[in-house]
Design a protein around this motif. Structure first.
Motif, PDB file in Angstrom:
ATOM      1  N   GLU A 257     -11.355   3.636 -13.998  1.00  0.00           N
ATOM      2  CA  GLU A 257     -11.202   3.030 -12.635  1.00  0.00           C
ATOM      3  C   GLU A 257     -11.613   1.621 -12.695  1.00  0.00           C
ATOM      4  OE1 GLU A 257     -13.614   3.084  -8.294  1.00  0.00           O
ATOM      5  OE2 GLU A 257     -14.214   4.213  -9.892  1.00  0.00           O
TER       6      GLU A 257
ATOM      7  N   ASN B 159      -9.736  12.163  -7.794  1.00  0.00           N
ATOM      8  CA  ASN B 159     -11.049  11.687  -8.074  1.00  0.00           C
ATOM      9  C   ASN B 159     -11.741  12.565  -9.293  1.00  0.00           C
ATOM     10  OD1 ASN B 159     -11.996  10.146  -5.891  1.00  0.00           O
ATOM     11  ND2 ASN B 159     -11.342  11.620  -4.508  1.00  0.00           N
ATOM     12  N   ARG B 160     -10.690  12.726 -10.358  1.00  0.00           N
ATOM     13  CA  ARG B 160     -10.941  13.575 -11.326  1.00  0.00           C
ATOM     14  C   ARG B 160     -11.101  12.752 -12.598  1.00  0.00           C
ATOM     15  NH1 ARG B 160      -6.170  14.621 -12.579  1.00  0.00           N
ATOM     16  NH2 ARG B 160      -6.467  16.078 -13.776  1.00  0.00           N
TER      17      ARG B 160
ATOM     18  N   THR C 212      -5.612  10.119  -7.619  1.00  0.00           N
ATOM     19  CA  THR C 212      -5.401  10.918  -8.692  1.00  0.00           C
ATOM     20  C   THR C 212      -6.369  11.944  -8.696  1.00  0.00           C
ATOM     21  OG1 THR C 212      -7.092   9.217  -9.841  1.00  0.00           O
ATOM     22  CG2 THR C 212      -4.806   8.840 -10.532  1.00  0.00           C
TER      23      THR C 212
ATOM     24  N   ILE D 181     -11.017   2.317  -5.566  1.00  0.00           N
ATOM     25  CA  ILE D 181     -10.862   3.611  -5.003  1.00  0.00           C
ATOM     26  C   ILE D 181      -9.589   4.364  -4.597  1.00  0.00           C
ATOM     27  CG2 ILE D 181     -11.445   4.703  -2.436  1.00  0.00           C
ATOM     28  CD1 ILE D 181     -13.350   2.036  -2.113  1.00  0.00           C
TER      29      ILE D 181
ATOM     30  N   PRO E 148     -14.807   6.975 -14.228  1.00  0.00           N
ATOM     31  CA  PRO E 148     -14.853   5.595 -13.691  1.00  0.00           C
ATOM     32  C   PRO E 148     -14.640   4.334 -14.565  1.00  0.00           C
ATOM     33  CG  PRO E 148     -17.237   6.935 -13.903  1.00  0.00           C
ATOM     34  CD  PRO E 148     -16.179   7.645 -14.493  1.00  0.00           C
TER      35      PRO E 148
ATOM     36  N   MET F 184      -8.655   6.129  -7.493  1.00  0.00           N
ATOM     37  CA  MET F 184      -9.456   7.554  -7.645  1.00  0.00           C
ATOM     38  C   MET F 184      -8.954   8.479  -6.861  1.00  0.00           C
ATOM     39  SD  MET F 184     -11.105   6.841 -10.479  1.00  0.00           S
ATOM     40  CE  MET F 184     -12.683   7.753 -10.662  1.00  0.00           C
ATOM     41  N   VAL F 185      -8.653   8.266  -5.536  1.00  0.00           N
ATOM     42  CA  VAL F 185      -8.188   8.957  -4.361  1.00  0.00           C
ATOM     43  C   VAL F 185      -6.771   9.547  -4.792  1.00  0.00           C
ATOM     44  CG1 VAL F 185      -7.349   9.155  -2.015  1.00  0.00           C
ATOM     45  CG2 VAL F 185      -9.604   8.048  -2.793  1.00  0.00           C
TER      46      VAL F 185
END
Length: 257
Positions: A159, A152-153, A150, A144, A156, A147-148
């Motif tokens: 991730e 959320n682009r 960066t 999380i 996954p 992703m936050v």
């Protein structure tokens, strides 16, 4: 204060300009793997190192403080025979970069703080504190955070890769302690007037260390600081935009050869 240790490291290149590189909170020096084939190995010699509790230094015990990491960096430079060196530090190691400027500035030629956590105490809201402070024991939190920070682009798949590498290359104790280091320690009072040339590189989509935060802190403290906002990148430009990352870092460091 603990005795300095010789951190596990990998040396690449044979150039006259010596550079020590340390990665951020999520994992070991492997985060820089995407840039290694892009480095100017004729002009620079790079030493990629792991802090205590991470990667090849996983078995080195420590207190995991800014002072300790900075002392280990200086000891590593001495072991390599480097009297003066450049330093690149990502995220929490950008905070260590500031500590080096304040306390070991005579050893530094120039510094790049990559998405650098400022030298002050970091205020987190209740949700943010819960997310970060429990990431040492809740693996999903690490993803999380990736992703936050960066925007959320990103896929996954990346991730999940970052979660696996983080778990593989960090001890829970060091990971927990380094959160206290980068979020809790405050040596901002030591920063004003430090003369070391400092490039603060921020990411356009970084939700963790946004450009405005760096402008209000690092850029105000350091008279020789410059700012570069990395387009199309979040908190991991060495992963997200590796060619441009190397181009910007080497252009800056090369000015202080």
């Amino acid at each position: 204060m603990t005795t300095a240790a010789i951190l596990a490291h990998e040396v690449i290149g044979s150039g006259a300009e010596k550079v020590i590189v340390l990665g951020g909170w999520l994992g070991d020096r492997g985060v820089f793997q995407p840039i290694q084939h892009l480095l100017d190995q004729d002009k620079f010699t790079y030493c990629f190192a792991d802090p205590r509790g991470y990667g090849g230094s996983m078995d080195i015990a420590g207190q995991h403080t800014n002072a300790e990491v900075a002392g280990d960096v200086v000891a590593l430079a001495a072991a390599l025979g480097w009297d003066k060196f450049h330093f690149i530090g990502h995220s929490m190691m950008g905070k260590v970069a500031q500590y080096l400027c304040a306390h070991h500035g005579d050893r530094l030629k120039a510094v790049v703080g990559v998405c650098p956590v400022p030298a002050c105490h970091i205020e987190l809201d209740a949700g943010g504190h819960q997310l970060f402070s429990t990431a040492w024991e809740i693996p999903a939190n690490r993803g999380i955070i990736c992703m936050v920070t960066t925007g959320n682009r990103n896929t996954p798949v990346w991730e999940q890769y970052m979660i696996r590498e983080s778990l593989r290359t960090t001890t829970p104790e060091a990971f927990r302690d380094y959160f206290t280091m980068w979020a809790g320690e405050d040596f901002a009072a030591d920063m004003p007037g430090c003369q070391t040339p400092f490039l603060a590189m921020t990411g356009e989509y970084d939700g963790g260390v946004p450009t405005a935060f760096v402008q209000a802190t690092v850029m105000q403290w350091l008279p020789n600081a410059e700012l570069h906002v990395m387009s199309n990148s979040g908190h991991y430009p060495m992963q997200e935009t590796p060619i441009q990352f190397v181009t910007v870092c080497e252009a800056f460091l090369g000015r202080f050869a």
